[in-house]
Design a protein around this motif. Structure first.
Motif, PDB file in Angstrom:
ATOM      1  N   PHE A   1      68.832  75.907  60.688  1.00  0.00           N
ATOM      2  CA  PHE A   1      70.096  75.200  60.480  1.00  0.00           C
ATOM      3  C   PHE A   1      71.300  76.186  61.096  1.00  0.00           C
ATOM      4  CE2 PHE A   1      72.729  74.156  57.543  1.00  0.00           C
ATOM      5  CZ  PHE A   1      73.615  72.352  58.052  1.00  0.00           C
TER       6      PHE A   1
ATOM      7  N   PHE B   1      72.922  70.117  55.939  1.00  0.00           N
ATOM      8  CA  PHE B   1      72.366  71.108  54.989  1.00  0.00           C
ATOM      9  C   PHE B   1      71.057  69.925  54.009  1.00  0.00           C
ATOM     10  CE2 PHE B   1      69.129  73.353  52.104  1.00  0.00           C
ATOM     11  CZ  PHE B   1      69.027  73.865  53.515  1.00  0.00           C
TER      12      PHE B   1
ATOM     13  N   GLN C   1      67.128  68.263  55.026  1.00  0.00           N
ATOM     14  CA  GLN C   1      66.055  68.726  54.450  1.00  0.00           C
ATOM     15  C   GLN C   1      65.460  67.427  54.426  1.00  0.00           C
ATOM     16  OE1 GLN C   1      64.949  71.903  54.248  1.00  0.00           O
ATOM     17  NE2 GLN C   1      66.555  72.451  55.379  1.00  0.00           N
TER      18      GLN C   1
ATOM     19  N   PHE D   1      70.820  80.671  53.380  1.00  0.00           N
ATOM     20  CA  PHE D   1      71.535  79.880  53.701  1.00  0.00           C
ATOM     21  C   PHE D   1      72.554  80.479  54.889  1.00  0.00           C
ATOM     22  CE2 PHE D   1      74.832  76.182  54.013  1.00  0.00           C
ATOM     23  CZ  PHE D   1      73.912  75.580  53.748  1.00  0.00           C
TER      24      PHE D   1
END
Length: 517
Positions: A206, A221, A225, A414
């Motif tokens: 990502f 995000f 997902q 992340f």
């Protein structure tokens, strides 16, 4: 219509945009020419790979047709091609022995099954490069794959005869010059036949923009997902392998973690609604995933008890396999139901609605500005929780540390693209070592609890029930000893994690103006 050519002189791969076999025959090669050798052979083909493209990612294509199974690809594939009799989709461990199977065994995860990711018609053609005296200098074999997506991929294998290396190089030059010479890479050819983007196959990392608003980053995000989860639905329903369900759950768990950790990015009501909806999607999958985990470790469990207790363990796992079959059918029915489709669509629409999600107090901060204090806060929380743990602490305190380590890792992973890769690598390496110990401790605790529940379900004084219960008792005793050993390692593992080098790495990432990549 998109067309790709995969050209393989010996073991080298070039992926070229262009036409099929007729184009090669029309090439201007001076005194040489490409002459057709025999009639074309036409049959159906299936391109086999794992759902996440493990074969294509290693630079190869596995084409099964009436001629057999042909693996054409990268270094390690002798002469750019390995062949054996046609193979069926399934696990590599179940394939017949042969050179293709041997190569795949070193590439494909034992938990992933090969499936037909693309199908269509293949035209097999042979060409010879001949000189003015009709002397063959290079042999050419083409497999032109016409996929159901409308894409065309031609796999070209060139084999120079001894003494004609110069002719071979000139042929390669003639093929690769001009508009054809666009190198796409092996994954792009596979993706074209599958009708998807390469990123959809491999699950690309990502991307993050340091100055993007954190609410926009988090929303992107979450959408990504949910898209991953939806791509795994057909594989769960078909029950190709257990990793479809695993990846589905990981995607939803990552989404929930972002909602939970970024608590001040969304307003409170929206955050709770997202958590509820994501939890509702994930809840029906738990029973099947638990059974999958046990059945994957079947041989390991049997090895933990003495030989005279293994028969009871095998009988237990036979019962669990029957239970898994029922659980898989139930989950497949749920995923195909209108209720599930509506629940998933409502979750998607919540993220894609006009105007975006209602913001929380810190929604407008940049991703980089938001990341630093969040990671530092999570790191300090882990330190405080770990500092309270000693030999007398209850197991619940160790579980609490595991949860906070998981939140820290989610945050670091992340935001990793925003920071210096070396600092992130140091953090994740030490954090993983600590988490491995905490994870094993938790696994043993959960396994003991579940096995105890299985034992309580046994009914009657039948021979099978007694044999299973006795074996379960022996297995649970071994797990208790192993859990105690992992419990004793916690303090030492945390001390390694909390070394000065780790602290410096966190400071480099979290201090203002430092660590940005």
């Amino acid at each position: 219509m998109a067309k790709w050519i995969v050209m393989q002189p010996e073991t080298q791969l070039l992926f070229l945009r262009g036409a099929g076999g007729d184009t090669f025959e029309a090439l201007d090669l001076g005194k040489r020419r490409l002459r057709r050798a025999g009639e074309d052979e036409v049959s159906r083909f299936a391109l086999l790979d794992t759902f996440d493209g493990e074969v294509a990612a290693r630079g190869a294509l596995l084409v099964c047709s009436g001629a057999g199974a042909d693996l054409m690809g990268s270094a390690g594939v002798t002469g750019a091609r390995l062949s054996q009799p046609r193979c069926r989709p399934g696990y590599v461990s179940e394939m017949p022995a042969g050179p293709v199977t041997s190569w795949l065994a070193g590439v494909v995860s034992p938990l992933r099954a090969l499936i037909a990711v693309a199908e269509g018609e293949v035209v097999h053609r042979r060409l010879d490069l001949v000189d003015g005296r009709e002397k063959t200098q290079v042999r050419c074999t083409l497999w032109t794959l016409h996929g159901q997506t409308g894409a065309q991929v031609t796999i070209l294998r060139l084999e120079a005869l001894r003494g004609y290396d110069k002719a071979f190089r000139k042929l390669v030059e003639a093929i690769t010059q001009g508009d054809m010479a666009v190198d796409l890479g092996p994954l792009a050819a596979s993706a074209a036949l599958r009708g998807v983007d390469p990123e959809e196959i491999t699950g690309a990392v990502f991307d993050l923009a340091p100055e993007e608003r954190i609410i926009d980053t988090a929303t992107r995000f979450l959408r990504a997902q949910l898209a991953v989860a939806r791509r795994n639905e057909p594989g769960i329903i078909a029950d190709h392998d257990t990793e479809f369900l695993h990846d589905y759950r990981v995607a939803l768990r990552r989404a929930r973690s972002v909602v939970a950790i970024f608590r001040d990015v969304f307003d409170a009501a929206t955050r709770e609604e997202l958590k509820r909806r994501l939890g509702a999607l994930m809840a029906p999958t738990g029973a099947l995933r638990d059974l999958d985990v046990y059945l994957i470790e079947r041989d390991t469990y049997a090895s933990l008890v003495s030989a005279d207790r293994r028969r009871g363990i095998e009988k237990l796992f036979d019962r669990l396999a029957d239970r898994r079959e029922a659980a898989q059918a139930e989950l497949a029915g749920w995923l195909k139901s209108p209720d599930y489709r509506q629940a998933m669509q409502e979750c998607v629409m919540l993220l894609e609605g006009p105007g975006g999600l209602p913001p929380g107090p810190k929604a407008g901060r940049s991703a980089l500005e938001y990341a630093r204090p969040l990671i530092w806060k999570r790191y300090r929380k882990v330190q405080r929780v770990a500092a309270r743990i000693d030999a007398t602490s209850p197991d619940a305190a160790v579980h609490d540390l595991r949860i906070h380590c998981k939140k820290l890792r989610y945050a670091v992973e992340f935001f990793a693209p925003l920071f210096d890769g070396r600092d992130i690598a140091r953090i994740l390496k030490r954090l993983k070592t600590l988490q491995d110990t905490l994870g094993r401790f938790n696994d043993y605790a959960v396994q003991r609890q579940a096995l105890g529940a299985f034992s309580a379900e046994l009914r009657g004084n039948t021979r099978d029930a007694i044999e299973i219960a006795t074996s379960l008792g022996a297995l649970m005793a071994v797990l208790e000893i192993r859990q105690a050993k992992e419990r004793a390692r916690v303090a030492a593992r945390f001390a390694r994690f909390d070394a000065p080098e780790t602290h410096r790495a966190f400071e480099a990432v979290c201090k203002p103006g430092g660590g940005a990549g």
